[in-house]
Write a protein that holds these residues in place. Structure first.
Motif, short mmCIF file in Angstrom:
data_model
loop_
_atom_site.label_atom_id
_atom_site.label_comp_id
_atom_site.label_asym_id
_atom_site.label_seq_id
_atom_site.Cartn_x
_atom_site.Cartn_y
_atom_site.Cartn_z
N TYR A 1 3.19 9.03 -11.68
CA TYR A 1 2.34 10.01 -10.99
C TYR A 1 0.88 9.55 -10.96
O TYR A 1 0.33 9.16 -11.98
CB TYR A 1 2.39 11.37 -11.70
CG TYR A 1 3.70 12.08 -11.56
CD1 TYR A 1 4.07 12.66 -10.36
CD2 TYR A 1 4.56 12.21 -12.66
CE1 TYR A 1 5.29 13.34 -10.25
CE2 TYR A 1 5.77 12.88 -12.55
CZ TYR A 1 6.12 13.45 -11.33
OH TYR A 1 7.31 14.12 -11.22
N GLU B 1 -1.49 -3.84 -10.00
CA GLU B 1 -0.78 -5.13 -9.94
C GLU B 1 -1.46 -6.05 -8.94
O GLU B 1 -1.63 -7.25 -9.18
CB GLU B 1 0.67 -4.92 -9.49
CG GLU B 1 1.49 -4.12 -10.47
CD GLU B 1 2.00 -4.99 -11.61
OE1 GLU B 1 2.56 -6.04 -11.35
OE2 GLU B 1 1.78 -4.58 -12.77
N SER C 1 14.04 12.65 -11.00
CA SER C 1 14.96 13.37 -10.11
C SER C 1 14.38 13.43 -8.69
O SER C 1 13.23 13.84 -8.50
CB SER C 1 15.16 14.78 -10.66
OG SER C 1 15.92 15.52 -9.76
N HIS C 2 15.17 13.03 -7.69
CA HIS C 2 14.71 13.01 -6.30
C HIS C 2 15.59 13.90 -5.42
O HIS C 2 16.81 13.88 -5.55
CB HIS C 2 14.80 11.59 -5.74
CG HIS C 2 13.65 10.72 -6.13
ND1 HIS C 2 13.45 10.26 -7.40
CD2 HIS C 2 12.63 10.22 -5.39
CE1 HIS C 2 12.36 9.51 -7.44
NE2 HIS C 2 11.84 9.47 -6.23
N GLU D 1 7.80 -12.03 -8.38
CA GLU D 1 6.69 -11.19 -8.84
C GLU D 1 5.38 -11.80 -8.36
O GLU D 1 5.06 -12.95 -8.71
CB GLU D 1 6.69 -11.11 -10.37
CG GLU D 1 5.54 -10.26 -10.86
CD GLU D 1 5.60 -9.96 -12.34
OE1 GLU D 1 6.58 -10.38 -13.00
OE2 GLU D 1 4.66 -9.32 -12.83
N LYS E 1 9.51 -7.89 -7.04
CA LYS E 1 9.59 -8.52 -8.36
C LYS E 1 10.92 -8.25 -9.07
O LYS E 1 11.38 -9.05 -9.88
CB LYS E 1 8.41 -8.11 -9.24
CG LYS E 1 8.48 -6.74 -9.86
CD LYS E 1 7.40 -6.60 -10.91
CE LYS E 1 7.39 -5.20 -11.49
NZ LYS E 1 6.32 -4.96 -12.43
N THR F 1 2.37 -2.92 -0.93
CA THR F 1 2.88 -1.59 -1.33
C THR F 1 3.03 -1.55 -2.85
O THR F 1 3.56 -0.58 -3.39
CB THR F 1 4.24 -1.27 -0.65
OG1 THR F 1 5.28 -1.98 -1.32
CG2 THR F 1 4.25 -1.61 0.82
N GLY G 1 12.28 0.41 -6.31
CA GLY G 1 11.13 0.97 -7.03
C GLY G 1 11.49 2.26 -7.73
O GLY G 1 12.44 2.31 -8.52
#
Ligand SMILES: Cc1cc2nc3c(=O)[nH]c(=O)nc-3n(C[C@H](O)[C@H](O)[C@H](O)COP(=O)(O)OP(=O)(O)OC[C@H]3O[C@@H](n4cnc5c(N)ncnc54)[C@H](O)[C@@H]3O)c2cc1C
Length: 433
Positions: free
Chosen positions: A382, A260, A54-55, A227, A31, A255, A37
């Motif tokens: 989360y 949604e 933060s990754h 979308e 979308k 996924t 993402g």
């Protein structure tokens, strides 16, 4: 056989890459204007911030770690974690149970004493098995560690009472060895959560560079700005619409968040109710650029104290020097909330000001050093495993299995999946299929 992969986050793109390797025909329907993402990075004024939060890259699964590092090629840096918890104004080593000697003596003693007393009672069968996160914290660590850190921090990040959170998420956390707790209390160095002690990060481009590398391999299969709004079945074909045009497929792998997908499929009320009852929270990322070469040597900092908005502050310019201009540094403060609540509806400017003021009070920055401040909001951050989680998920999973739409990825499976888990899910999916 044409397959639709809904969503162009890490899971969707990994599935796509693996499908290409297997000679399958597919489209990725995303979308957004670009893929990524939760793993999108903002580039602004020579700074790069991972604004979905933060990754860092780490994994127990060697095959998956190799896969991620392979995507980065030479564009990677290995770091040793230097993470602390800000506890009553002091820096305590992370994980908390490995940093007891950093506490005031009295509190260190309380934590050690409760841990050992609890362990003895547990061995004697005097402590009941835990049924929720709160009980698990007491059961595993004793009152001291549970009440001083684990429960306040968890309630701050989840924004949900710990006695109403199930044990799904904690299952993978090992019991700390008693020897380590004693050593930690005496100030002998021990490490916890060791598979994350060393981590990787892209040298350039932030975490989105993992995504970009995948995108390059399957570019011609990606359809952005699509979308998914309506899905229906005609004979044995799936018709997917974005409200303007329709596409036809033989198979769907989703996924995208289950919420949604449910909107697009319009399932029976029982399924809709189960989806409505799922709990999750959102994240606000406050990105700060600083006119200082280095502000500290920390990787990130946990902040359990509720008087400060953020639960975690990370220092991206300590991950890679290339995510900030040479003479500057950066930090990212993360605040969890729920869409529509007081925090979510607070104006951007107010949140930025409050965060800067908090950071100054924590003695992390001087307000006068701030040379850039920006903010981004992400709705699905989360998964919260509340006590009805399993019941709701069973209804949902059974329904989608019946209609033949496969669910893979963090918010599609609705599980606490890190990047490595998403890749593993995609690998397992292809392997099983
Ligand atoms: C704050 C935070 C910190 C994290 N830190 C780490 C870390 O340090 N290490 C780690 O390994 N993992 C970390 N993770 C986890 C990691 O971000 C996820 O595991 C991973 O990004 C999930 O990928 P995904 O593709 O399953 O989902 P997503 O990234 O959510 O992708 C879903 C995609 O679907 C698209 N979409 C949604 N609705 C529609 C629709 N109707 N039609 C079409 N497309 C749609 C979205 O735009 C998105 O691109 C972190 C997560 C968060 C929230």
């Amino acid at each position: 056989m044409k397959i639709a992969i809904l969503g162009g986050g890490l899971t969707g793109l990994t599935l796509a890459y693996l499908m290409k390797q297997n000679g399958l025909d597919f489209d990725v329907l995303e979308k957004g204007e670009e893929c990524g993402g939760l793993m999108k990075s903002l580039r602004t004024k020579e700074f790069t911030f991972d604004y979905g939060g933060s990754h860092i890259i780490f994994s127990k699964n060697k095959r998956v770690l190799r896969f991620m590092l392979g995507l980065l090629g030479k564009n990677k840096i290995r770091r040793r974690r230097n993470t602390k918890i800000l506890y009553k104004g002091r820096y305590v080593k992370y994980p908390f149970e490995n940093g007891l000697a950093d506490l005031p003596k009295e509190e260190n003693y309380e934590c050690l004493c409760h841990f050992i007393q609890n362990l003895i009672r547990r061995e004697r069968g005097e402590v009941e098995k835990p049924n929720n996160l709160r009980e698990w914290c007491f059961y595993t660590f004793g009152k001291g560690i549970a009440e001083k850190y684990l429960i306040p921090y968890n309630e701050k990040i989840w924004k949900y009472p710990s006695q109403k959170i199930g044990l799904e998420w904690v299952k993978r956390i090992p019991n700390p060895p008693v020897e380590d707790i004693i050593k930690s209390s005496l100030g002998i160095t021990t490490e916890g959560y060791t598979h994350q002690l060393h981590f990787y990060y892209p040298r350039n481009g932030g975490i989105q560079s993992l995504i970009k590398s995948l995108e390059q391999k399957i570019e011609q299969h990606i359809i952005t700005r699509f979308e998914v709004k309506k899905i229906r079945k005609e004979d044995d074909k799936w018709i997917i619409s974005n409200g303007k045009s329709e596409k036809v497929y033989n198979k769907i792998i989703s996924t995208i968040p289950i919420q949604e997908l449910t909107k697009a499929v319009n399932p029976p009320k029982k399924v809709q109710d189960s989806v409505c009852n799922l709990k999750y929270n959102s994240i606000i990322s406050v990105m700060i650029g600083l006119d200082r070469k280095r502000i500290n040597r920390l990787s990130w900092l946990y902040v359990p104290d509720r008087k400060f908005l953020a639960h975690r502050v990370s220092f991206p310019s300590n991950f890679s020097p290339n995510v900030a201009p040479r003479t500057k540094s950066s930090l990212l403060a993360e605040i969890t909330c729920n869409v529509g609540d007081k925090m979510w509806t607070t104006k951007d400017k107010e949140i930025i000001n409050a965060t800067v003021s908090d950071l100054q009070q924590m003695r992390i920055i001087n307000e006068s050093d701030v040379c850039l401040a920006d903010i981004r909001r992400t709705e699905f951050a989360y998964v919260i495993n509340d006590l009805d989680y399993h019941r709701n998920m069973k209804t949902i999973r059974d329904y989608f299995r019946r209609v033949g739409i496969d669910l893979v990825g963090r918010f599609a499976e609705f599980k606490y999946l890190n990047m490595d888990d998403c890749i593993e899910s995609a690998l397992n999916y292809l392997h099983a299929g």
